[in-house]
Design a protein around this motif. Structure first.
Motif, PDB file in Angstrom:
ATOM      1  N   LEU A 150      14.158   5.249 -51.381  1.00 44.16           N
ATOM      2  CA  LEU A 150      14.889   6.469 -52.326  1.00 44.16           C
ATOM      3  C   LEU A 150      16.151   5.739 -53.013  1.00 44.16           C
ATOM      4  CD1 LEU A 150      14.587   9.789 -50.613  1.00 44.16           C
ATOM      5  CD2 LEU A 150      13.490   9.140 -52.525  1.00 44.16           C
ATOM      6  N   ALA A 151      17.083   5.063 -51.967  1.00 53.20           N
ATOM      7  CA  ALA A 151      18.169   4.249 -52.605  1.00 53.20           C
ATOM      8  C   ALA A 151      17.747   3.252 -53.478  1.00 53.20           C
ATOM      9  CB  ALA A 151      19.129   3.667 -51.416  1.00 53.20           C
ATOM     10  N   GLN A 152      16.579   2.615 -53.617  1.00 53.71           N
ATOM     11  CA  GLN A 152      16.283   1.687 -54.380  1.00 53.71           C
ATOM     12  C   GLN A 152      15.304   2.170 -55.669  1.00 53.71           C
ATOM     13  OE1 GLN A 152      14.833  -1.830 -52.604  1.00 53.71           O
ATOM     14  NE2 GLN A 152      16.203  -1.860 -50.846  1.00 53.71           N
ATOM     15  N   GLY A 153      15.064   3.381 -55.813  1.00 55.24           N
ATOM     16  CA  GLY A 153      14.432   3.950 -56.884  1.00 55.24           C
ATOM     17  C   GLY A 153      12.944   4.458 -56.688  1.00 55.24           C
ATOM     18  N   TRP A 154      12.576   4.486 -55.548  1.00 53.36           N
ATOM     19  CA  TRP A 154      11.186   4.823 -55.203  1.00 53.36           C
ATOM     20  C   TRP A 154      11.262   6.253 -54.722  1.00 53.36           C
ATOM     21  CZ3 TRP A 154       7.299   1.517 -55.338  1.00 53.36           C
ATOM     22  CH2 TRP A 154       7.391   0.150 -55.432  1.00 53.36           C
ATOM     23  N   GLU A 155      10.011   6.821 -55.013  1.00 47.54           N
ATOM     24  CA  GLU A 155       9.723   8.356 -54.797  1.00 47.54           C
ATOM     25  C   GLU A 155       8.817   8.358 -53.791  1.00 47.54           C
ATOM     26  OE1 GLU A 155       8.075  10.137 -58.352  1.00 47.54           O
ATOM     27  OE2 GLU A 155      10.102   9.881 -59.497  1.00 47.54           O
ATOM     28  N   LEU A 156       8.814   9.401 -52.934  1.00 52.14           N
ATOM     29  CA  LEU A 156       7.803   9.603 -51.825  1.00 52.14           C
ATOM     30  C   LEU A 156       6.459  10.099 -52.367  1.00 52.14           C
ATOM     31  CD1 LEU A 156      10.181  11.149 -48.880  1.00 52.14           C
ATOM     32  CD2 LEU A 156       9.018   8.903 -49.162  1.00 52.14           C
ATOM     33  N   ARG A 157       5.428   9.954 -51.789  1.00 53.71           N
ATOM     34  CA  ARG A 157       4.116  10.345 -52.147  1.00 53.71           C
ATOM     35  C   ARG A 157       3.597  11.041 -50.766  1.00 53.71           C
ATOM     36  NH1 ARG A 157       4.534  11.241 -56.657  1.00 53.71           N
ATOM     37  NH2 ARG A 157       4.283   9.766 -58.399  1.00 53.71           N
ATOM     38  N   PRO A 158       2.821  11.991 -50.884  1.00 46.00           N
ATOM     39  CA  PRO A 158       2.252  12.503 -49.946  1.00 46.00           C
ATOM     40  C   PRO A 158       1.406  11.461 -48.975  1.00 46.00           C
ATOM     41  CG  PRO A 158       1.439  13.870 -51.810  1.00 46.00           C
ATOM     42  CD  PRO A 158       2.190  12.646 -52.304  1.00 46.00           C
ATOM     43  N   THR A 159       1.628  11.437 -47.611  1.00 49.18           N
ATOM     44  CA  THR A 159       1.538  10.415 -46.882  1.00 49.18           C
ATOM     45  C   THR A 159       1.213  10.845 -45.350  1.00 49.18           C
ATOM     46  OG1 THR A 159       1.962   8.186 -45.926  1.00 49.18           O
ATOM     47  CG2 THR A 159       3.920   9.884 -46.298  1.00 49.18           C
ATOM     48  N   ASP A 160       0.267  10.206 -44.603  1.00 47.84           N
ATOM     49  CA  ASP A 160       0.432  10.348 -43.033  1.00 47.84           C
ATOM     50  C   ASP A 160       1.191   9.308 -42.449  1.00 47.84           C
ATOM     51  OD1 ASP A 160      -0.533  10.775 -40.526  1.00 47.84           O
ATOM     52  OD2 ASP A 160      -2.412   9.962 -40.699  1.00 47.84           O
ATOM     53  N   GLU A 161       2.387   9.705 -42.013  1.00 44.89           N
ATOM     54  CA  GLU A 161       3.386   8.962 -41.296  1.00 44.89           C
ATOM     55  C   GLU A 161       3.000   8.371 -40.144  1.00 44.89           C
ATOM     56  OE1 GLU A 161       7.046   8.211 -39.332  1.00 44.89           O
ATOM     57  OE2 GLU A 161       5.785   9.538 -38.571  1.00 44.89           O
ATOM     58  N   ASN A 162       1.831   8.572 -39.660  1.00 43.35           N
ATOM     59  CA  ASN A 162       1.230   8.194 -38.499  1.00 43.35           C
ATOM     60  C   ASN A 162       0.588   6.743 -38.817  1.00 43.35           C
ATOM     61  OD1 ASN A 162       2.463   9.872 -36.429  1.00 43.35           O
ATOM     62  ND2 ASN A 162       0.593  11.347 -37.041  1.00 43.35           N
ATOM     63  N   LYS A 163       0.468   6.688 -40.086  1.00 43.46           N
ATOM     64  CA  LYS A 163      -0.312   5.351 -40.497  1.00 43.46           C
ATOM     65  C   LYS A 163       0.440   4.343 -41.387  1.00 43.46           C
ATOM     66  CE  LYS A 163      -5.134   7.366 -40.189  1.00 43.46           C
ATOM     67  NZ  LYS A 163      -6.091   7.761 -41.205  1.00 43.46           N
ATOM     68  N   GLU A 164       1.386   5.136 -42.515  1.00 41.97           N
ATOM     69  CA  GLU A 164       2.092   4.443 -43.371  1.00 41.97           C
ATOM     70  C   GLU A 164       2.891   5.461 -44.233  1.00 41.97           C
ATOM     71  OE1 GLU A 164      -1.235   2.818 -45.859  1.00 41.97           O
ATOM     72  OE2 GLU A 164      -1.499   4.646 -46.689  1.00 41.97           O
ATOM     73  N   VAL A 165       3.812   4.850 -45.053  1.00 44.93           N
ATOM     74  CA  VAL A 165       4.510   5.696 -45.823  1.00 44.93           C
ATOM     75  C   VAL A 165       4.378   5.262 -47.174  1.00 44.93           C
ATOM     76  CG1 VAL A 165       6.933   6.478 -46.573  1.00 44.93           C
ATOM     77  CG2 VAL A 165       6.450   6.203 -44.270  1.00 44.93           C
ATOM     78  N   ARG A 166       3.761   6.171 -48.092  1.00 45.44           N
ATOM     79  CA  ARG A 166       3.424   5.708 -49.319  1.00 45.44           C
ATOM     80  C   ARG A 166       4.522   5.985 -50.373  1.00 45.44           C
ATOM     81  NH1 ARG A 166      -1.141   4.016 -49.858  1.00 45.44           N
ATOM     82  NH2 ARG A 166      -1.475   4.021 -51.916  1.00 45.44           N
ATOM     83  N   LEU A 167       4.787   5.087 -51.352  1.00 46.89           N
ATOM     84  CA  LEU A 167       5.766   5.358 -52.244  1.00 46.89           C
ATOM     85  C   LEU A 167       5.298   5.012 -53.722  1.00 46.89           C
ATOM     86  CD1 LEU A 167       8.381   3.016 -50.274  1.00 46.89           C
ATOM     87  CD2 LEU A 167       8.559   5.335 -50.263  1.00 46.89           C
ATOM     88  N   TRP A 168       6.012   5.866 -54.797  1.00 48.14           N
ATOM     89  CA  TRP A 168       5.668   5.611 -56.087  1.00 48.14           C
ATOM     90  C   TRP A 168       6.990   5.135 -56.831  1.00 48.14           C
ATOM     91  CZ3 TRP A 168       1.821   5.696 -59.455  1.00 48.14           C
ATOM     92  CH2 TRP A 168       2.164   5.941 -60.751  1.00 48.14           C
ATOM     93  N   TRP A 169       6.938   4.029 -57.688  1.00 49.70           N
ATOM     94  CA  TRP A 169       8.099   3.550 -58.281  1.00 49.70           C
ATOM     95  C   TRP A 169       8.324   4.480 -59.459  1.00 49.70           C
ATOM     96  CZ3 TRP A 169      11.855   0.522 -57.647  1.00 49.70           C
ATOM     97  CH2 TRP A 169      12.538   0.044 -58.651  1.00 49.70           C
ATOM     98  N   ALA A 170       9.468   5.064 -59.135  1.00 46.63           N
ATOM     99  CA  ALA A 170       9.902   6.160 -60.314  1.00 46.63           C
ATOM    100  C   ALA A 170      10.054   5.624 -61.720  1.00 46.63           C
ATOM    101  CB  ALA A 170      11.224   6.664 -59.744  1.00 46.63           C
ATOM    102  N   ALA A 171      10.538   4.480 -61.708  1.00 47.34           N
ATOM    103  CA  ALA A 171      10.714   3.995 -63.140  1.00 47.34           C
ATOM    104  C   ALA A 171       9.397   3.987 -63.868  1.00 47.34           C
ATOM    105  CB  ALA A 171      11.329   2.464 -63.088  1.00 47.34           C
ATOM    106  N   ALA A 172       8.282   3.818 -63.296  1.00 52.88           N
ATOM    107  CA  ALA A 172       7.131   3.567 -63.778  1.00 52.88           C
ATOM    108  C   ALA A 172       6.874   4.857 -64.585  1.00 52.88           C
ATOM    109  CB  ALA A 172       5.929   3.465 -62.931  1.00 52.88           C
ATOM    110  N   SER A 173       7.290   6.181 -64.112  1.00 50.73           N
ATOM    111  CA  SER A 173       7.110   7.499 -64.789  1.00 50.73           C
ATOM    112  C   SER A 173       7.809   7.508 -66.150  1.00 50.73           C
ATOM    113  CB  SER A 173       7.733   8.616 -63.947  1.00 50.73           C
ATOM    114  OG  SER A 173       6.992   8.571 -62.600  1.00 50.73           O
ATOM    115  N   ARG A 174       8.843   6.606 -66.252  1.00 52.65           N
ATOM    116  CA  ARG A 174       9.320   6.756 -67.615  1.00 52.65           C
ATOM    117  C   ARG A 174       8.710   5.856 -68.648  1.00 52.65           C
ATOM    118  NH1 ARG A 174      13.536   5.267 -64.256  1.00 52.65           N
ATOM    119  NH2 ARG A 174      14.401   7.070 -63.087  1.00 52.65           N
ATOM    120  N   GLY A 175       8.927   6.042 -70.094  1.00 54.98           N
ATOM    121  CA  GLY A 175       8.474   5.288 -71.081  1.00 54.98           C
ATOM    122  C   GLY A 175       8.918   3.853 -71.090  1.00 54.98           C
ATOM    123  N   ASP A 176       8.109   3.118 -71.642  1.00 59.13           N
ATOM    124  CA  ASP A 176       8.478   1.488 -71.440  1.00 59.13           C
ATOM    125  C   ASP A 176       9.742   1.236 -72.519  1.00 59.13           C
ATOM    126  OD1 ASP A 176       5.222   0.232 -70.540  1.00 59.13           O
ATOM    127  OD2 ASP A 176       7.111   0.464 -69.569  1.00 59.13           O
TER     128      ASP A 176
END
Length: 176
Positions: A150-176
């Motif tokens: 979160l400090a580096q600009g990622w957003e959390l995605r629904p995930t199974d924390e017992n396997k992995e933590v899924r992240l989404w790059w927040a800047a990708a949601s904005r237009g180019d």
């Protein structure tokens, strides 16, 4: 389990006994080369079958999809054979919180560098989604991954924390 439902699952895993890790590491030294040979054999078989599949694909609308799913299942099955293996760093640093923090920092920084790379013409777009596996954050828990990401600009995605933590790059949601 979805981490959004139960925040208690974000804690670090308890340290595994050293004797158990040593036994698993010894087994890994013997078993992993066998898995590598098996993986190479499966890849060779897939290569041969894919030559045959190229001849069948023009006449079937569903064959290619089924063949790719079967290929994924075969390679995934071989990968699961080595899932219990223990690496040397895991054996040496089990329970070392600072080591796991450094691993998480390095993994998130690597994905951040990839995702924030400029878009180059005629090149694939930078990745906008990633997964940090449990092996990386075992000693500090998923919550530390979330804080760093979160400090580096990622957003959390629904995930199974017992396997992995899924992240989404927040800047990708904005237009180019």
């Amino acid at each position: 389990m979805d981490v959004y439902e139960d925040p208690v699952t974000w804690t670090a895993r308890p340290a595994r006994p050293q004797w158990q890790l040593a036994l698993r590491f010894a087994g890994s030294v013997v078993w992993f080369p066998v898995v590598c040979v098996l993986w190479a054999a499966v890849m060779a078989a897939i290569l041969v079958l894919s030559l045959l599949a190229d001849a069948i694909t023009p006449f079937s609308t569903t064959f290619e999809t089924r063949f790719l799913k079967a290929t994924d299942r075969m390679l995934g099955g071989v990968a699961r054979l080595a899932s219990w293996c223990v690496t040397w760093p895991e054996l040496r640093h089990e329970g070392d919180v600072d080591h796991y923090k450094a691993r998480v920092d390095k993994a998130v920084a690597k994905w951040t560098a990839r995702a924030s790379a400029p878009i180059e013409p005629k090149k694939p777009r930078p990745p906008v989604e990633c997964a940090i596996p449990l092996r990386v954050y075992r000693g500090v828990g998923g919550w530390y991954v979330a804080e760093v990401a979160l400090a580096q600009g990622w957003e959390l995605r629904p995930t199974d924390e017992n396997k992995e933590v899924r992240l989404w790059w927040a800047a990708a949601s904005r237009g180019d």
